[in-house]
Write a protein that holds these residues in place. Structure first.
Motif, short mmCIF file in Angstrom:
data_model
loop_
_atom_site.label_atom_id
_atom_site.label_comp_id
_atom_site.label_asym_id
_atom_site.label_seq_id
_atom_site.Cartn_x
_atom_site.Cartn_y
_atom_site.Cartn_z
N ALA A 3 0.84 -1.20 0.00
CA ALA A 3 0.00 0.00 0.00
C ALA A 3 0.88 1.25 0.00
CB ALA A 3 -0.92 -0.01 1.21
N LEU A 4 0.47 2.23 -0.77
CA LEU A 4 1.23 3.48 -0.88
C LEU A 4 0.39 4.64 -0.36
CD1 LEU A 4 2.57 3.05 -4.53
CD2 LEU A 4 3.80 2.62 -2.40
N ASP A 5 1.06 5.65 0.15
CA ASP A 5 0.36 6.88 0.52
C ASP A 5 0.71 7.96 -0.49
OD1 ASP A 5 2.91 7.78 1.17
OD2 ASP A 5 2.59 7.66 3.33
N GLU A 6 0.01 9.07 -0.41
CA GLU A 6 0.19 10.15 -1.38
C GLU A 6 1.62 10.68 -1.39
OE1 GLU A 6 -1.63 14.52 -2.61
OE2 GLU A 6 -2.62 13.36 -1.04
N ASP A 34 -7.53 -2.09 -3.63
CA ASP A 34 -7.15 -3.38 -3.02
C ASP A 34 -5.72 -3.67 -3.46
OD1 ASP A 34 -6.82 -5.92 -2.05
OD2 ASP A 34 -8.70 -6.69 -2.87
N TRP A 35 -4.77 -3.28 -2.65
CA TRP A 35 -3.35 -3.34 -3.01
C TRP A 35 -2.87 -4.75 -3.25
CZ3 TRP A 35 -1.13 1.13 -4.28
CH2 TRP A 35 -1.72 2.30 -3.83
N ASP A 36 -3.54 -5.75 -2.68
CA ASP A 36 -3.16 -7.15 -2.88
C ASP A 36 -3.50 -7.64 -4.28
OD1 ASP A 36 -2.16 -7.40 -0.30
OD2 ASP A 36 -4.11 -7.99 0.51
N VAL A 55 2.99 3.76 -11.09
CA VAL A 55 3.98 3.58 -10.04
C VAL A 55 4.24 2.09 -10.00
CG1 VAL A 55 4.56 3.88 -7.61
CG2 VAL A 55 3.13 5.59 -8.77
N VAL A 56 5.52 1.73 -10.23
CA VAL A 56 5.92 0.33 -10.37
C VAL A 56 6.95 -0.01 -9.30
CG1 VAL A 56 6.96 -1.36 -11.94
CG2 VAL A 56 5.57 0.51 -12.88
#
Length: 163
Positions: A3-6, A34-36, A55-56
């Motif tokens: 999971a990423l934040d801003e 759903d980051w998974d 974003v990779v």
């Protein structure tokens, strides 16, 4: 994908100016991702037509890339270079990105055909059709997921080459 934040997303961009990053809008459904179930984060900017972002994850870090949708359209239906789904429920477009660093400042770009709304992660997770008796559909699905991750990583690494 983690999971990423801003803040992490904005700091990850390697081929965008500070102004381009500050003008960027996050995906509408950002809080519901759903980051998974995704292998990379990709979205189109609501404020700027033909601008998109990915974003990779690459070697333990995140690489953000500003993309621009190429002008024009294909005469035939192209296939996504990342998910290679032949039964796509969506359009595929040519996205172009400046390379990072000096090469990008000199105008060097890289292009790739990607699902228009970045549905690759969902496409590769669909259960493939049984190709023959004894065909392992789960192994095939896992291979498609791994291949998508590899192609996204290769594209991002190509952008990083000179940064």
């Amino acid at each position: 994908m983690l999971a990423l934040d801003e803040k992490t997303i904005r700091a990850s961009f390697v081929n965008a100016s500070r102004k381009e990053v500050s003008d960027m809008t996050l995906p509408v459904d950002f809080d519901e991702i759903d980051w998974d179930k995704i292998d990379y984060l990709g979205w189109c900017d609501r404020k700027f037509a033909r601008r998109a972002y990915i974003v990779v994850p690459v070697d333990g870090r995140f690489v953000g890339i500003l993309l621009k949708q190429a002008d024009g359209s294909a005469r035939s239906r192209p296939q996504c270079s990342w998910c290679e789904d032949v039964h796509l429920p969506n359009d595929v477009v040519l996205y172009v990105a400046r390379r990072g660093g000096a090469a990008g400042r000199n105008g060097d770009t890289v292009g790739t055909l990607i699902c228009a709304e970045f549905q690759c992660s969902a496409n590769v997770r669909k259960t493939p059709r049984m190709a023959y008796i004894g065909f392992d559909v789960e192994a095939a699905r896992e291979k498609r997921i791994a291949t998508l991750r590899e192609r996204a990583d290769t594209f991002a690494t190509g952008i990083l080459q000179d940064s």
